[in-house]
Write a protein that holds these residues in place. Structure first.
Motif, PDB file in Angstrom:
ATOM      1  N   ALA A 281      -0.099   7.932  23.253  1.00 47.15           N
ATOM      2  CA  ALA A 281      -1.080   7.486  22.512  1.00 47.15           C
ATOM      3  C   ALA A 281      -1.659   9.271  23.197  1.00 47.15           C
ATOM      4  N   PRO A 282      -2.517   9.408  21.924  1.00 46.06           N
ATOM      5  CA  PRO A 282      -3.395  10.811  21.958  1.00 46.06           C
ATOM      6  C   PRO A 282      -3.881  11.327  22.968  1.00 46.06           C
ATOM      7  N   ARG A 283      -4.665  10.407  24.171  1.00 47.53           N
ATOM      8  CA  ARG A 283      -5.425  10.413  25.002  1.00 47.53           C
ATOM      9  C   ARG A 283      -4.534  11.378  25.880  1.00 47.53           C
ATOM     10  N   ILE A 284      -3.709  10.905  26.719  1.00 43.01           N
ATOM     11  CA  ILE A 284      -2.388  11.683  27.263  1.00 43.01           C
ATOM     12  C   ILE A 284      -1.857  12.703  26.962  1.00 43.01           C
ATOM     13  N   PHE A 285      -2.081  13.332  25.540  1.00 46.46           N
ATOM     14  CA  PHE A 285      -1.421  15.054  25.079  1.00 46.46           C
ATOM     15  C   PHE A 285      -2.758  15.588  25.554  1.00 46.46           C
ATOM     16  N   GLU A 286      -3.950  14.590  25.164  1.00 50.33           N
ATOM     17  CA  GLU A 286      -5.075  16.071  25.650  1.00 50.33           C
ATOM     18  C   GLU A 286      -5.834  16.449  26.870  1.00 50.33           C
ATOM     19  N   LYS A 287      -5.689  15.380  27.662  1.00 50.31           N
ATOM     20  CA  LYS A 287      -5.379  15.388  28.767  1.00 50.31           C
ATOM     21  C   LYS A 287      -3.958  16.477  29.397  1.00 50.31           C
ATOM     22  N   ALA A 288      -2.883  16.541  29.197  1.00 55.98           N
ATOM     23  CA  ALA A 288      -2.089  17.358  29.747  1.00 55.98           C
ATOM     24  C   ALA A 288      -2.273  18.873  29.397  1.00 55.98           C
ATOM     25  N   TYR A 289      -2.682  19.064  27.841  1.00 57.17           N
ATOM     26  CA  TYR A 289      -3.524  20.405  27.207  1.00 57.17           C
ATOM     27  C   TYR A 289      -4.554  20.415  28.131  1.00 57.17           C
ATOM     28  N   GLY A 290      -5.504  19.907  28.306  1.00 60.34           N
ATOM     29  CA  GLY A 290      -6.653  20.116  29.265  1.00 60.34           C
ATOM     30  C   GLY A 290      -6.717  20.712  30.425  1.00 60.34           C
ATOM     31  N   ARG A 291      -5.322  20.057  31.035  1.00 57.89           N
ATOM     32  CA  ARG A 291      -5.464  20.592  33.067  1.00 57.89           C
ATOM     33  C   ARG A 291      -4.198  22.093  32.396  1.00 57.89           C
ATOM     34  N   ILE A 292      -3.395  22.014  31.252  1.00 57.23           N
ATOM     35  CA  ILE A 292      -3.152  23.164  31.472  1.00 57.23           C
ATOM     36  C   ILE A 292      -3.971  24.220  31.278  1.00 57.23           C
ATOM     37  N   VAL A 293      -4.599  24.552  29.895  1.00 54.69           N
ATOM     38  CA  VAL A 293      -5.885  24.959  29.841  1.00 54.69           C
ATOM     39  C   VAL A 293      -6.422  25.954  31.460  1.00 54.69           C
ATOM     40  N   THR A 294      -7.146  24.468  31.523  1.00 58.05           N
ATOM     41  CA  THR A 294      -7.891  24.300  32.601  1.00 58.05           C
ATOM     42  C   THR A 294      -7.330  25.256  34.129  1.00 58.05           C
ATOM     43  N   MET A 295      -6.160  25.408  34.512  1.00 56.69           N
ATOM     44  CA  MET A 295      -5.681  25.523  35.162  1.00 56.69           C
ATOM     45  C   MET A 295      -5.808  26.741  34.862  1.00 56.69           C
ATOM     46  N   GLN A 296      -4.751  27.834  33.901  1.00 54.28           N
ATOM     47  CA  GLN A 296      -4.670  28.959  33.482  1.00 54.28           C
ATOM     48  C   GLN A 296      -5.970  30.104  33.522  1.00 54.28           C
ATOM     49  N   GLU A 297      -6.986  29.580  33.212  1.00 49.73           N
ATOM     50  CA  GLU A 297      -8.219  29.818  33.324  1.00 49.73           C
ATOM     51  C   GLU A 297      -8.633  29.974  34.881  1.00 49.73           C
ATOM     52  N   ALA A 298      -8.287  29.270  35.256  1.00 48.62           N
ATOM     53  CA  ALA A 298      -8.466  29.117  36.951  1.00 48.62           C
ATOM     54  C   ALA A 298      -8.220  30.166  37.629  1.00 48.62           C
ATOM     55  N   GLU A 299      -6.563  30.289  36.972  1.00 47.95           N
ATOM     56  CA  GLU A 299      -5.958  31.802  37.168  1.00 47.95           C
ATOM     57  C   GLU A 299      -6.628  32.755  37.636  1.00 47.95           C
ATOM     58  N   GLY A 300      -7.442  32.090  36.175  1.00 43.33           N
ATOM     59  CA  GLY A 300      -7.904  34.320  35.605  1.00 43.33           C
ATOM     60  C   GLY A 300      -7.324  35.368  35.575  1.00 43.33           C
ATOM     61  N   GLY A 301      -7.372  36.822  35.719  1.00 46.24           N
ATOM     62  CA  GLY A 301      -7.186  38.068  36.054  1.00 46.24           C
ATOM     63  C   GLY A 301      -5.470  37.697  35.064  1.00 46.24           C
ATOM     64  N   LEU A 302      -4.137  38.584  34.873  1.00 49.44           N
ATOM     65  CA  LEU A 302      -3.108  38.978  34.543  1.00 49.44           C
ATOM     66  C   LEU A 302      -2.004  37.906  33.900  1.00 49.44           C
ATOM     67  N   PHE A 338       8.541  35.258  26.661  1.00 48.70           N
ATOM     68  CA  PHE A 338       7.530  34.371  27.275  1.00 48.70           C
ATOM     69  C   PHE A 338       7.919  33.181  27.413  1.00 48.70           C
ATOM     70  N   ASP A 339       9.558  32.443  26.688  1.00 52.74           N
ATOM     71  CA  ASP A 339       9.987  31.386  27.228  1.00 52.74           C
ATOM     72  C   ASP A 339       9.946  31.080  28.392  1.00 52.74           C
ATOM     73  N   LYS A 340      10.951  32.501  29.346  1.00 57.51           N
ATOM     74  CA  LYS A 340      10.997  31.815  30.165  1.00 57.51           C
ATOM     75  C   LYS A 340       9.842  32.362  31.358  1.00 57.51           C
ATOM     76  N   LEU A 341       8.484  33.699  30.775  1.00 60.53           N
ATOM     77  CA  LEU A 341       7.757  33.679  31.783  1.00 60.53           C
ATOM     78  C   LEU A 341       6.608  32.012  32.055  1.00 60.53           C
ATOM     79  N   VAL A 342       6.547  31.396  30.303  1.00 57.49           N
ATOM     80  CA  VAL A 342       5.701  30.712  30.622  1.00 57.49           C
ATOM     81  C   VAL A 342       5.702  29.197  30.289  1.00 57.49           C
ATOM     82  N   TYR A 343       6.331  29.230  28.407  1.00 60.12           N
ATOM     83  CA  TYR A 343       6.847  27.910  27.963  1.00 60.12           C
ATOM     84  C   TYR A 343       8.035  27.299  28.528  1.00 60.12           C
ATOM     85  N   SER A 344       9.078  27.644  29.260  1.00 57.29           N
ATOM     86  CA  SER A 344      10.035  26.775  30.037  1.00 57.29           C
ATOM     87  C   SER A 344       8.467  26.974  31.414  1.00 57.29           C
ATOM     88  N   LYS A 345       8.293  26.639  32.078  1.00 60.92           N
ATOM     89  CA  LYS A 345       7.038  26.463  32.667  1.00 60.92           C
ATOM     90  C   LYS A 345       6.508  25.140  32.265  1.00 60.92           C
TER      91      LYS A 345
END
Length: 607
Positions: A281-302, A338-345
């Motif tokens: 269901a879409p809620r699973i993708f929404e949660k995964a998207y939210g988790r990925i984005v918020t983790m990156q915001e928490a990392e900050g910087g480079l 970026f596939d090596k640095l970001v997408y693949s992860k």
């Protein structure tokens, strides 16, 4: 060019689900069929031949208990290997499965089992058995309960192993019985009775035929997007038709399925199982998207800058690719980097082998679909309803148009009726509602078209876009129509902390919203905003959270027509849950229930 489908398979379909299952067992005997977690949290694998042996014994056990063609057998259990075994056994014994969510309350469980006249019930554990015992006087037809993990009493309740032993003896005394049963089942015979969870009133039983399930699986197989070499991860509630249609697809295609219905284990399981596809269901993708984005915001910087740049490059790369434009060497180099640095992860989070996800049960936000597409994970959005055996439309990996639900399944017809209502006709359409002839005549017209209640549009390639639920559309006091799901999806796409965003305004001068935040996603944000250690209620009631939500509401409003904008909103101090009755088991909001529960709060926003 759009994908076109060959529909000739409809005339050569196998006659029923029992023949379909035994045909798969014969074709793929030594291949893996199912994989399930043990109590030690290791995974056990079962071949088609081994599954067939178990199904034979359980089916024989049901026949020994006196099951006759089309008699109903209930399953009240979460998603697990035994659920699939029970359902297959019921079908092979010529019975009809009646599905009950394990979260269904005692009263509704009794109603469903009584209305369907279930003779036998598979109950997962002691909790489910207790529901039946407490309402035994209301279940006059239930002669036997078979439990997966619960306590057997040797009388009314027996274990799965006892049923299998009973069946083994019965088949030994009646050789060729299952072959005879499979040959006798008519294609139009009742296979499944699924009770819709509706927002008001009693649930309605939807009568689905053997031919409908065979059609669903065979239609998807004919699209050539899945093969025997695929591995599915299945967590969806099997009481919901989305899970059931994936089961029928497995029978048609022959791939293996790893099964575990524990929602909190999905991410961990994906890393271990490494499936090639999954329905959700879409809620699973929404949660995964939210988790990925918020983790990156928490990392900050480079790291955050690299992440944002990666998706800027990825979106341009995918835009050019979709338009058939030449991709410059520099853009191609950046994309590979970026596939090596970001997408693949990101792909690794889902096991690293996913070819695509299939999204259904509710509308998927196209921005979230494009985000995953950039990362190399396609989400194929589909559309269907319980009344059409789940699947009716789905996008194809080679022609995946975001925002649409794809083409009709081969063999299914679609047209738009009054008010652009989506009408569907084809082999998947239900026989009708159980014991409700008047409701059936409202939904199915004389020419066999099912009236979905959804509003849609068809583009030049025949792809369908769902633009809203007709009953969910409302008109403001200014005479303007508003489609809440479209606004809600926009908010969820911009706010990674959102769980639910519910828009109201029928007959009012402006739109308002109720907001809930995701308890998991909000914790890292809280730590970044001086709220570490605070409870969920304290976090959402804080000035910081109110200010954060206000910012995302303004960002959403900037994308809307004036009459659609959210003038006022309230942040609830708890999330909606299935247990509270405000979400269906497939995680759709019961809008009427929410509105009734918070009517005073909604009214206060118009004072």
């Amino acid at each position: 060019m759009p994908i076109t489908y060959d529909t000739s398979f409809v005339d050569t379909m196998l006659p029923n689900t029992a023949v379909q299952f035994w045909d798969r067992v014969a074709k793929s005997a030594d291949r893996e069929a199912f994989r399930y977690p043990t109590k030690a949290e290791t995974w056990e694998s079962v071949t088609w031949a081994q599954a067939g042996e178990l199904v034979s014994k359980l089916s024989g056990g049901l026949l020994a208990l006196g099951l006759q063609p089309e008699m109903r057998v209930g399953i009240t259990s979460g998603t697990r290997y035994e659920w699939l075994l029970a359902d297959l056994a019921i079908g092979c014994a010529a019975g009809a499965t009646t599905t009950v969510y394990p979260t269904t309350n005692e009263e509704d469980t009794a109603y469903i089992l009584a209305d369907s006249e279930c003779r036998v019930v598979f109950a997962e554990d002691d909790e489910q058995i207790a529901k039946l015992r407490n309402r035994k006087s209301e279940l006059p037809y239930v002669a036997k309960v078979v439990t997966f993990d619960g306590t057997a009493d040797g009388d009314w309740v027996i274990s799965l192993e006892e049923l299998a032993a009973l069946g083994e003896a019965h088949l030994a005394a009646n050789p060729g019985l299952l072959e005879q049963k499979a040959a006798e089942i008519r294609p139009d015979q009742l296979a499944t009775l699924v009770y819709t969870s509706g927002t008001t009133g009693r649930p309605k039983g939807v009568r689905l035929r053997h031919s409908s399930w065979v059609y669903e699986g065979t239609a998807i197989a004919s699209m050539n997007i899945l093969s025997e070499d695929d591995l599915q991860f299945l967590w969806l509630p099997m009481a919901h038709v989305f899970g059931k249609v994936l089961m029928s697809t497995q029978m048609a295609c022959g791939f293996a399925t790893a099964i575990d219905g524990r929602v909190d284990k999905i991410v961990d399981n994906l890393a271990v199982v490494q499936p090639t596809f999954m329905g959700a269901a879409p809620r699973i993708f929404e949660k995964a998207y939210g988790r990925i984005v918020t983790m990156q915001e928490a990392e900050g910087g480079l790291k955050e800058k690299i992440f944002n740049k990666a998706f800027e490059v990825g979106r341009e790369y995918e835009r050019r690719k979709a338009a058939g434009e030449k991709i410059p060497a520099g853009l191609n180099f950046q994309h590979n980097l970026f596939d090596k640095l970001v997408y693949s992860k990101i792909r690794a989070r889902f096991g690293g082998r996913v070819r695509f996800f299939i999204s259904g049960a509710a509308a998927l936000n196209s921005d979230i679909a494009q985000f995953f597409n950039v990362a190399g994970i396609q989400i194929l959005e589909g559309y269907g309803l319980t009344e059409v055996s789940a699947g009716a439309f789905v996008n194809h990996p080679d022609h995946n148009k975001f925002g649409t639900v794809g083409l009709p399944f081969p063999g299914t017809q679609v047209k738009l009726g009054d008010g652009d209502e989506v009408l569907i006709k084809g082999p998947g359409v239900m026989e009708g509602y159980h014991n409700l002839p008047e409701e059936t005549s409202k939904a199915l017209d004389a020419d066999g078209w099912f009236h979905t209640g959804d509003k849609g549009s068809l583009d030049e390639d025949g792809l369908l876009t769902i633009t809203g639920r007709i009953k969910e559309l409302f008109k403001t006091s200014g005479g303007k129509y508003v489609a809440p799901p479209a606004i809600e999806a926009k908010f969820k796409a911009v706010c990674p902390y959102a769980s639910q965003f519910m828009v109201f305004g029928e007959g009012r001068q402006y739109c308002v919203a109720l907001v809930t935040l995701d308890p998991d996603a909000i914790q890292p944000w809280a730590e970044e905003n001086g709220l570490s250690g605070k409870s969920y209620t304290e976090i959402v009631n804080s000035p910081q959270a109110q200010e954060m939500v206000e910012g995302y509401v303004k960002e959403t409003n900037a994308q809307l027509n004036r009459w659609e904008t959210i003038k006022k909103w309230r942040l609830l101090d708890h999330d909606l849950t299935i247990e509270s009755g405000e979400l269906t088991p497939s995680m759709k909001v019961k809008r009427n229930v929410v509105q009734a529960n918070y009517q005073d709060l909604l009214d206060s926003m118009y004072d």
